[in-house]
Scaffold this motif. Sequence first.
Motif, short mmCIF file in Angstrom:
data_model
loop_
_atom_site.label_atom_id
_atom_site.label_comp_id
_atom_site.label_asym_id
_atom_site.label_seq_id
_atom_site.Cartn_x
_atom_site.Cartn_y
_atom_site.Cartn_z
N TYR A 123 83.44 33.43 100.76
CA TYR A 123 83.08 32.00 100.94
C TYR A 123 83.33 31.21 99.80
CZ TYR A 123 79.19 28.60 101.31
OH TYR A 123 78.32 27.35 101.15
N ALA A 124 83.45 31.65 98.50
CA ALA A 124 83.96 30.78 97.63
C ALA A 124 84.14 31.61 96.34
CB ALA A 124 82.75 29.68 97.23
N PHE A 125 85.22 31.15 95.34
CA PHE A 125 85.31 31.84 94.24
C PHE A 125 85.48 30.77 92.99
CE2 PHE A 125 89.13 30.34 96.37
CZ PHE A 125 90.13 30.06 95.16
N SER A 126 85.48 31.35 91.90
CA SER A 126 85.85 30.61 90.52
C SER A 126 86.61 31.21 89.83
CB SER A 126 84.14 30.43 89.88
OG SER A 126 83.17 29.88 90.59
N TYR A 127 87.29 30.18 88.93
CA TYR A 127 88.37 30.79 87.99
C TYR A 127 88.57 29.88 86.77
CZ TYR A 127 90.12 26.79 90.89
OH TYR A 127 90.22 25.85 91.52
#
Length: 253
Positions: A123-127
């Motif tokens: 659905y989503a991701f962070s970095y």
Amino acid sequence: MAQVLQLEDGGYDFIKGVFQYSGGVAARPGLEIERARFARPLPLAEGFAAVEAHLKSVGRPVSAFCACELRSPAPFTEDGFAAFNRVYAGTLDRWGVLREGVNPVARTNVCPELDKPPVPSFYAFSYTVPAAAGTPRTFVASGSGEAPEAKGTYRDNAIRLGDTSRDGLREKARWVLGEMERRMAALGFAWADATGAHLYTVHDVHPFLAEELAARGAMKAGLSWHFARPPVEVLDYEMDVRGVLRERVLPVG
């Protein structure tokens, strides 16, 4: 007491958690966490490939991948959840993100009640990305349902197992809110630092929304309620929280 470790080449600190995810992450000095959501969920393998391509496009290594949000078709059995986690962690292992079996990546995995994906999906991701001087610290706390982790099965540890009465849900919410606070505190944050709090349940929380969530500061930036279930059959209530400055939506073909 939570153990906070560093993933130097990823640019973030993390709370050592269970095999499938860490308790949360916070950007190291000189970096910030950015979030990207896909315009529609992508099946797991396709999502991992899209994550890798996006990181390359912004000049970041795969080790900068620090958190993800997944959507699954339905809650897993305990054995099914363990099997899924082995598949999910296999990519992190191939990327070299797992270090001696320790998983630094934060995660939320929930199951929409409506418009369900056909397979487990991104659905989503962070970095992490470089931050301008003076940028406030940023973080993502992993999702948690109403059961302490790494203490045995979810069934044996769930708060008010199977009880979705008003009082049962209130007690579940209190425990999960406390867990969000414990994770934020371990990373050096509190509700005042959050830019988004997110709730995942199909049950009615309105009877205690004001006293339990709003009164303790969990709704400072509002509350995003996803009509979804936690990822394991015996759980009823889940939350996660983040404090980030930049979020984007990525188009998909």
